[in-house]
Enzyme design. Structure first.
Site, PDB file in Angstrom:
ATOM      1  N   HIS A 276       0.815  -1.228   0.000  1.00 20.07           N
ATOM      2  CA  HIS A 276       0.000   0.000   0.000  1.00 20.07           C
ATOM      3  C   HIS A 276       0.836   1.261   0.000  1.00 20.07           C
ATOM      4  CE1 HIS A 276      -2.225  -3.267   2.090  1.00 20.07           C
ATOM      5  NE2 HIS A 276      -3.072  -2.964   1.134  1.00 20.07           N
TER       6      HIS A 276
ATOM      7  N   GLU B  71      -2.954   3.274   2.002  1.00 21.82           N
ATOM      8  CA  GLU B  71      -2.540   3.824   0.705  1.00 21.82           C
ATOM      9  C   GLU B  71      -2.800   5.326   0.646  1.00 21.82           C
ATOM     10  OE1 GLU B  71      -4.133   1.958  -2.906  1.00 21.82           O
ATOM     11  OE2 GLU B  71      -4.022   3.931  -3.834  1.00 21.82           O
TER      12      GLU B  71
END
Ligand code: SF4
Length: 426
Positions: free
Chosen positions: A192, A244
């Protein structure tokens, strides 16, 4: 439906400890052996009703089929009767273990009985691992092979319970922060991505880093720097608490605002409405994100965005594959963990299109009530869920009646990313 119950003397082949109910994964009858692939559903259902449940293998007698008395306590195994049971049609195998819990047993058994039926299973394709997830898992496996355990990984390498448990069992140690990694040690960043502050901390602590950030996430990081560098406010569409989004926002923290949905757009305040760009989290729902971008464009007609869509090929393909099977499905089961954004979006997509759908981290999560009216079940898996999980789900459904399995392929994925290097950060 009346379901015959086969009972007999049950001999557990394993210690049952304080268990009140025995749910066999396999029954050995005088006439043969019957696997009970749906047994984990029964065991989980009984546990939810407060019973102490053991599982394992039982030996059963050969009495004639009969109906379950209300007070029966037993080993249970839902199954489509084959030769060993000698009963045509659906059946439940039951044996005695201890007294009590008649009501709870009867209720769960009756829910199981209502779920027994022949079914069609539609597998969507593509499903399961994407190129970024495969690369991240390979990075941990390679580090384990080259350096031996323990290998430290910052956060979950990918959002999936099975992947984490498997790698942890082989010596990966998942930590929340770099301060939990020994000075000068090796750490792997998850798929991520991380904000620049984490890279700076790795440098301060002289850590060697394997950066398993997906290249498609790194692309969004580069766009954030570029858009902020030309003086734009960067509107990042995604979940504020997702790793993310935290990583991408960190690339241009002062210039970035996060919106989660079209409702957030109305209250946006930006220094110059003529200088606004947008970016998206890579795993969003395609249709919902289009609504947010439309709302942004209405408020900021000069809005600019990335050259090509940031929603990655894997999320897009899995959503399209689900969309293609939904008209024929009574139910969609999505293999994936609760913290997997792309898996959750597959469930939400089905809900928006009017089909019941559930996220299934483990087979045991399936409820008999979901299956009662589901003659056709579509199965898929989010990009972080192992392919074997879908096969196990199909196997469990096969324990509740004969299934015919068909795969619907809407795209073929061939993308593969090269492995990340190990490096000190400069
Ligand atoms: S879902 Fe897309 S962005 Fe995320 S790891 Fe997979 S390929 Fe990369």
């Amino acid at each position: 439906m009346t379901v015959p119950i086969r009972t007999g003397k049950v001999v557990p082949l394993f210690p049952v400890g304080g268990a009140e109910v025995l749910v066999p994964r396999e029954i050995r009858w005088p006439g043969g052996t019957e696997p009970c692939p749906a047994a984990p559903l029964l065991a989980a259902g009984l546990r939810r009703r407060g019973l102490r449940v053991a599982d394992g293998i039982v030996l059963a007698g050969s009495g004639p089929p009969r109906h379950l008395p209300p007070h029966e306590r037993a080993a249970l195994a839902p199954g489509w009767a084959g030769a060993p049971l000698g009963v045509p049609g659906p059946a439940l195998a039951v044996g005695h273990l201890c007294k009590g819990h008649g009501e709870a047993m009867r209720a769960e058994l009756s829910a199981a009985a209502r779920a027994l039926r022949p079914r069609r299973v539609l597998l969507t394709a593509p499903r399961s691992f994407c190129a970024g997830v495969e690369r991240a898992i390979r990075a941990v496996e390679r580090a384990l092979a080259e350096h031996g355990p323990p290998v430290h990984v910052r956060k979950q390498i990918v959002h999936n319970t099975h992947v984490i448990e498997d790698l942890a069992g082989r010596g990966a140690v998942f930590v929340d922060e770099l301060d939990d990694v020994p000075e000068g040690g090796l750490v792997i960043f998850s798929a991520h991505g991380v904000p620049p502050s984490v890279r700076a901390r790795a440098r301060e602590r002289s850590l060697r880093v394997v950066d398993a950030t997906c290249p498609l996430v790194s692309k969004v990081h580069a766009e954030a720097r570029r858009f902020a560098g030309r003086g734009d406010t960067v509107v990042l569409i995604g979940r504020r608490d997702h790793e993310e989004v935290i990583g991408t926002a960190g690339e241009a923290a002062a210039a970035t605002v996060i919106v989660e949905d079209a409702g957030d757009v109305a209250s946006l305040r930006v220094p110059d409405p003529r200088r606004v760009s947008y970016l998206t989290q890579t795993t969003l729902a395609v249709d919902e994100t289009a609504d947010v971008i439309d709302a942004l464009r209405k408020r900021f007609p000069a809005l600019r965005g990335p050259r090509s869509d940031d929603i990655c090929y894997a999320a897009t393909n899995r959503q399209a594959a689900v969309r293609a099977v939904l008209p024929d499905a009574d139910l969609l089961l999505v293999a994936g963990s609760p913290n997997s954004a792309n898996s959750r979006h597959l469930v939400e997509l089905a809900h928006r299109l009017g089909t019941p759908a559930h996220l299934v981290d483990r087979c045991e999560d399936i409820r008999f009530s979901w299956l009662r009216d589901a003659a056709t079940v579509a199965l898929t898996a989010g990009a972080s869920a192992p392919p074997g999980l879908v096969e196990r789900l199909a196997g469990v459904l096969g324990g509740l009646g004969p299934v015919t399995v068909t795969e619907r392929v809407t795209a073929v994925e061939t993308l593969r990313f090269g492995d990340p290097a190990t490096a000190g950060l400069s």
